[in-house]
Design an enzyme around this catalytic site. Structure first.
Site, PDB file in Angstrom:
ATOM      1  N   ASN A 209       0.759  -1.130  -0.070  1.00  6.66           N
ATOM      2  CA  ASN A 209       0.079   0.066  -0.088  1.00  6.66           C
ATOM      3  C   ASN A 209       1.053   1.128   0.070  1.00  6.66           C
ATOM      4  O   ASN A 209       2.049   1.074   0.121  1.00  6.66           O
ATOM      5  CB  ASN A 209      -1.029  -0.136   1.155  1.00  6.66           C
ATOM      6  CG  ASN A 209      -0.191  -0.173   2.454  1.00  6.66           C
ATOM      7  OD1 ASN A 209       0.487   0.961   2.805  1.00  6.66           O
ATOM      8  ND2 ASN A 209      -0.316  -1.264   3.142  1.00  6.66           N
ATOM      9  N   PHE A 322      -4.783   3.364  14.592  1.00  6.18           N
ATOM     10  CA  PHE A 322      -4.933   4.212  13.698  1.00  6.18           C
ATOM     11  C   PHE A 322      -6.129   3.911  12.669  1.00  6.18           C
ATOM     12  O   PHE A 322      -6.262   2.625  12.312  1.00  6.18           O
ATOM     13  CB  PHE A 322      -3.623   4.577  12.879  1.00  6.18           C
ATOM     14  CG  PHE A 322      -2.813   5.636  13.354  1.00  6.18           C
ATOM     15  CD1 PHE A 322      -2.414   6.698  12.737  1.00  6.18           C
ATOM     16  CD2 PHE A 322      -2.320   5.203  14.692  1.00  6.18           C
ATOM     17  CE1 PHE A 322      -1.707   7.828  13.456  1.00  6.18           C
ATOM     18  CE2 PHE A 322      -1.488   6.390  15.299  1.00  6.18           C
ATOM     19  CZ  PHE A 322      -1.124   7.517  14.558  1.00  6.18           C
ATOM     20  N   LYS A 336     -14.299   1.024  15.692  1.00  3.60           N
ATOM     21  CA  LYS A 336     -13.107   0.383  15.557  1.00  3.60           C
ATOM     22  C   LYS A 336     -12.253   0.693  16.895  1.00  3.60           C
ATOM     23  O   LYS A 336     -12.014  -0.662  17.707  1.00  3.60           O
ATOM     24  CB  LYS A 336     -12.021   0.984  14.605  1.00  3.60           C
ATOM     25  CG  LYS A 336     -10.788   0.135  14.578  1.00  3.60           C
ATOM     26  CD  LYS A 336      -9.805   0.855  13.377  1.00  3.60           C
ATOM     27  CE  LYS A 336      -8.511   0.196  13.085  1.00  3.60           C
ATOM     28  NZ  LYS A 336      -7.890   0.390  11.879  1.00  3.60           N
ATOM     29  N   LYS A 340     -12.174  -3.184  18.691  1.00  2.00           N
ATOM     30  CA  LYS A 340     -10.743  -3.821  18.971  1.00  2.00           C
ATOM     31  C   LYS A 340     -10.309  -3.427  20.400  1.00  2.00           C
ATOM     32  O   LYS A 340      -9.287  -3.699  20.991  1.00  2.00           O
ATOM     33  CB  LYS A 340      -9.911  -3.272  17.823  1.00  2.00           C
ATOM     34  CG  LYS A 340     -10.483  -3.345  16.419  1.00  2.00           C
ATOM     35  CD  LYS A 340      -9.415  -3.587  15.478  1.00  2.00           C
ATOM     36  CE  LYS A 340      -9.894  -3.907  14.081  1.00  2.00           C
ATOM     37  NZ  LYS A 340      -9.002  -3.854  12.918  1.00  2.00           N
TER      38      LYS A 340
END
Length: 401
Positions: A209, A322, A336, A340
């Site tokens: 990426n 992030f 998120k 998480k």
């Protein structure tokens, strides 16, 4: 400030009058100030004004060597503890970015090894011109720090970004720079992940990426400056390794997972800023895949979700993730954060100018577990990193109390 030495470089624009105020404020705060002006700057405010305010000779002409024992621009370059370019015009920014040295300021800027800060001031359209933005990006890559211009009514009559930051705010930043460094992360072990991963397909191809790793490296560098013991697990080897940081290079998502799990046990703070691949080729070919059919089908499989695994296992650690998004940034970031089991999510919209991959600036919002959020404007990644770490230190302080 123990008479720290500030070299104030003033280029020509209407904001020169603010540089006079800044000179006065710096002197009153205990700094020793010497001033260089361009020929254009003296059209707005006379050198005599700055001489009276700084109580030092004002330099304008490269060839006016009043002291035969030194070369003026080299002497000034070596004298300074910090160089401020206020205001920094598009012209002066372009000179410094491209190594042009044709007047007293530009020759001195090339000769100095002191930190250099620029405070741009110009018309909004000039500030947004691609060449100016590219030059600023170049300077940030060189390590020059930028004091962002403000938005509002400009002298030209336009309304927009390009107004010189106030002298009071610039003074505050200078005082903060010279203040004793806060060891707010003393005795803390900080684990940072950075950069992309590479998922091999065959001996010559891989999936990856656009992440450069710059944000993660900035976090590692700033954490070390704040007194932490830092471990940086990096998917890139193309950036300078920050000083006083333990550096571990990995390639694949699996490599990063193993190293993170190994070192996470002893970490107090874990910042997972790396852009880890979500999928990898299910099969890695031993020899190069030859071109044959018009199409090729590659089966992919999920990689291990490192942040999720860390969230399941953490006890007293502070876990930061992030989220690089293109839409619904807040929704995805908060989801998120919960899913998480992180303590903080730093999110950005990578489609915004100045906030995407590979650049030297970012625009982020920090989301906390208590539902609060802190928005940060466009800043250098070094400044963003420090803001993030100070937020972490503040949150951990609340834990301890």
């Amino acid at each position: 400030m123990n008479k720290k030495k500030i070299l104030l470089c003033i280029s020509g624009g209407i904001a020169v009058y603010k540089a006079a105020d800044l000179t006065s404020k710096l002197v009153q705060s205990g700094f020793e100030v010497k001033v260089i002006m361009t020929a254009s700057a003296v059209k707005f405010v006379t050198p005599l004004t700055f001489q009276a305010l700084s109580r030092n000779e004002v330099h304008i002409d490269t060839f006016a060597e009043n002291d035969p024992s030194v070369i003026a621009h080299i002497d000034l370059a070596g004298w300074a503890d910090l160089v401020l370019v206020v205001p920094a015009t598009a012209n002066m920014i372009g000179k410094l970015a491209n190594g042009i040295a044709d007047d007293m300021i530009s020759t001195t800027l090339l000769a100095t090894t002191a930190p250099v800060w620029i405070a741009p001031a110009m018309n909004v359209h000039m500030y947004n011109h691609p060449s100016v933005k590219k030059n600023i990006e170049t300077l940030l890559e060189y390590g020059v720090r930028m004091i962002e211009p403000g938005s509002g009514y400009l002298a030209c009559g336009y309304v927009g970004k390009g107004r010189l930051e106030s002298p009071a705010v610039i003074l505050e930043k200078v005082e903060e720079f010279f203040a004793p460094k806060q060891a707010v992360l003393q005795n803390q072990t900080v684990l940072v992940t950075a950069g992309p991963t590479k998922e091999k397909l065959d001996p010559v191809r891989y999936f990856t990426n656009r992440s450069s790793g710059k944000m993660g490296y900035a976090l590692a560098e700033q954490a070390a400056l704040l007194g932490a013991n830092v471990i940086l697990i990096s998917g890139t080897d193309r950036l300078p390794i920050p000083q006083d940081v333990t550096w571990i290079h990995v390639e694949s998502a699996e490599d990063m997972y193993k190293e993170v799990m190994k070192h996470s046990v002893g970490a107090d703070i874990i910042i997972k800023s790396a852009a880890v691949a979500d999928y990898r080729p299910k099969q890695m070919f031993d020899s190069k895949i030859k071109k044959s059919a018009d199409r090729i089908m590659i089966e992919m499989e999920k990689t291990t979700d490192i942040l999720y695994e860390l969230g399941k296992r953490k006890k007293d650690q502070f876990l930061v993730g992030f989220a690089a998004e293109t839409n619904h940034v807040e929704e995805y970031a908060r989801e998120k954060l919960t899913r998480k089991n992180a303590d903080m999510i730093v999110a950005n919209n990578v489609t915004l100018e100045g906030a995407g991959f590979e650049g030297n600036t970012n625009i982020v919002t920090i989301y906390h577990k208590d539902g609060s959020a802190k928005e940060l404007p466009i800043m250098s990644k070094a400044d963003i990193a420090k803001e993030i770490l100070m937020e972490i230190a503040s949150q951990m302080g609340e834990w301890q109390t």
